[in-house]
Design a protein around this motif. Structure first.
Motif, short mmCIF file in Angstrom:
data_model
loop_
_atom_site.label_atom_id
_atom_site.label_comp_id
_atom_site.label_asym_id
_atom_site.label_seq_id
_atom_site.Cartn_x
_atom_site.Cartn_y
_atom_site.Cartn_z
N LEU A 196 -22.00 -17.79 10.71
CA LEU A 196 -20.55 -18.01 10.57
C LEU A 196 -20.26 -19.12 9.58
O LEU A 196 -19.25 -19.08 8.87
CB LEU A 196 -19.95 -18.33 11.95
CG LEU A 196 -20.03 -17.17 12.96
CD1 LEU A 196 -19.56 -17.61 14.33
CD2 LEU A 196 -19.21 -15.98 12.47
N LEU A 197 -21.16 -20.11 9.51
CA LEU A 197 -21.03 -21.15 8.48
C LEU A 197 -21.07 -20.52 7.09
O LEU A 197 -20.30 -20.89 6.20
CB LEU A 197 -22.19 -22.16 8.60
CG LEU A 197 -22.04 -23.40 9.47
CD1 LEU A 197 -23.30 -24.23 9.38
CD2 LEU A 197 -20.83 -24.21 9.03
N ILE A 222 -15.49 -21.18 14.42
CA ILE A 222 -16.80 -20.77 14.94
C ILE A 222 -16.82 -20.86 16.46
O ILE A 222 -17.30 -19.96 17.16
CB ILE A 222 -17.92 -21.65 14.34
CG1 ILE A 222 -18.06 -21.37 12.83
CG2 ILE A 222 -19.26 -21.39 15.04
CD1 ILE A 222 -19.01 -22.31 12.12
N GLY A 223 -16.25 -21.96 16.98
CA GLY A 223 -16.18 -22.12 18.43
C GLY A 223 -15.41 -21.00 19.09
O GLY A 223 -15.80 -20.48 20.15
N VAL A 270 -20.12 -26.87 18.69
CA VAL A 270 -20.39 -26.34 17.35
C VAL A 270 -20.92 -27.46 16.45
O VAL A 270 -21.89 -27.29 15.71
CB VAL A 270 -19.13 -25.71 16.73
CG1 VAL A 270 -19.41 -25.31 15.28
CG2 VAL A 270 -18.70 -24.50 17.53
N LYS A 271 -20.28 -28.63 16.51
CA LYS A 271 -20.72 -29.76 15.69
C LYS A 271 -22.16 -30.14 16.03
O LYS A 271 -22.96 -30.46 15.15
CB LYS A 271 -19.81 -30.96 15.91
CG LYS A 271 -18.42 -30.82 15.31
CD LYS A 271 -17.58 -32.06 15.60
CE LYS A 271 -16.18 -31.92 15.00
NZ LYS A 271 -15.34 -33.11 15.32
N ARG A 318 -25.24 -30.05 13.34
CA ARG A 318 -26.11 -31.20 13.06
C ARG A 318 -27.58 -30.84 13.25
O ARG A 318 -28.43 -31.24 12.45
CB ARG A 318 -25.74 -32.37 13.99
CG ARG A 318 -24.48 -33.12 13.59
CD ARG A 318 -24.41 -34.49 14.27
NE ARG A 318 -24.41 -34.37 15.73
CZ ARG A 318 -23.31 -34.27 16.46
NH1 ARG A 318 -22.12 -34.27 15.86
NH2 ARG A 318 -23.40 -34.16 17.77
N ASN A 319 -27.89 -30.08 14.28
CA ASN A 319 -29.27 -29.65 14.50
C ASN A 319 -29.78 -28.76 13.38
O ASN A 319 -30.92 -28.87 12.94
CB ASN A 319 -29.39 -28.91 15.84
CG ASN A 319 -29.56 -29.86 17.01
OD1 ASN A 319 -29.88 -31.03 16.81
ND2 ASN A 319 -29.31 -29.37 18.21
N ILE A 320 -28.91 -27.85 12.93
CA ILE A 320 -29.28 -26.95 11.83
C ILE A 320 -29.60 -27.76 10.57
O ILE A 320 -30.62 -27.52 9.91
CB ILE A 320 -28.14 -25.94 11.55
CG1 ILE A 320 -28.02 -24.95 12.70
CG2 ILE A 320 -28.39 -25.20 10.23
CD1 ILE A 320 -26.75 -24.11 12.65
N MET A 321 -28.75 -28.72 10.22
CA MET A 321 -28.96 -29.52 9.02
C MET A 321 -30.22 -30.37 9.14
O MET A 321 -30.97 -30.53 8.18
CB MET A 321 -27.73 -30.39 8.75
CG MET A 321 -26.51 -29.59 8.32
SD MET A 321 -25.17 -30.60 7.60
CE MET A 321 -24.72 -31.59 9.02
#
Length: 222
Positions: A172-173, A182-183, A193-194, A198-201
């Motif tokens: 979705l990003l 997204i939420g 979502v935040k 953060r985990n993805i980055m």
């Protein structure tokens, strides 16, 4: 080989070297440089892969100075020869001496048995040092070849593992949706979502949403 050179080549304390390069003038230059060293001796030369295999079998060198680009024009001929030499002659150490410097090429040469890799414009002192190191079963790389190998290894890092929810958020990003949107799509809070973003980055080693999308696309996660 002159009689005195042939006699010298039989000394057990010398590093015996075979030169494999399709340019005769390069081999002549290398021979003149190396034969000045008291502990090194050139015992054979070859310009093709077939000649190299025969020369190594006949002359029993301890080190082979190998150019990766030989007369056939095939880019991988030198790599294939390196693999054949190290497979057939366990006692032979291959030192690549070539004009080609590529991240993957250095690593591929090492995987095929090369003990070292130096570029042809290396100075004489460093070349001789590399030959001596390889003869002692050590590794030898000039600064640029070492950097290229490290860069290649870094590029081969393992693809990070994202959770199923993180992959959905990432998808979705990539479509440009905001955290709130997204939420709403995933029925989770904006704060959650935040947290996922953060985990993805962090897992991708990036610092922005745009970089996360770009990096994940390169890794085939999208």
């Amino acid at each position: 080989m002159p009689e005195q050179d042939a006699s010298r080549a039989e000394r057990p304390d010398l590093v015996r070297i075979a030169l494999v390069d399709d340019h005769a003038i390069v081999r002549q230059g290398l021979r003149s440089i190396l034969d000045r060293e008291q502990d090194l001796v050139v015992v054979g030369e070859a310009s093709t892969a077939d000649e190299a295999l025969a020369t190594v079998a006949r002359c029993r060198p301890s080190v082979v100075l190998l150019d990766l680009k030989l007369s056939s024009g095939r880019d991988n001929e030198g790599l294939s020869l390196c693999e054949q030499l190290t497979r057939r002659h366990e006692e032979v150490r291959v030192l690549v001496l070539t004009t080609f410097l590529d991240d993957n090429l250095v690593l591929d040469a090492v995987h095929r048995g090369a003990r070292g890799y130096v570029v042809k414009d290396v100075d004489t002192t460093e070349l001789v040092r590399a030959i001596r190191a390889v003869a002692k079963h050590e590794s030898a790389f000039d600064s640029r070849s070492a950097a290229a190998m490290v860069h290649s290894l870094n590029k081969q890092q393992v693809t990070p593992e994202l959770t199923e929810r993180e992959l959905k958020v990432l998808g979705l990003l990539a479509r440009g949706l905001s955290n709130r949107s997204i939420g709403g799509r995933l029925y989770i809070s904006e704060t959650t979502v935040k947290f996922h973003v953060r985990n993805i980055m962090r897992k991708l080693g990036v610092s922005s949403r745009a970089e996360a999308v770009y990096e994940s696309s390169k890794l085939g996660l999208l």
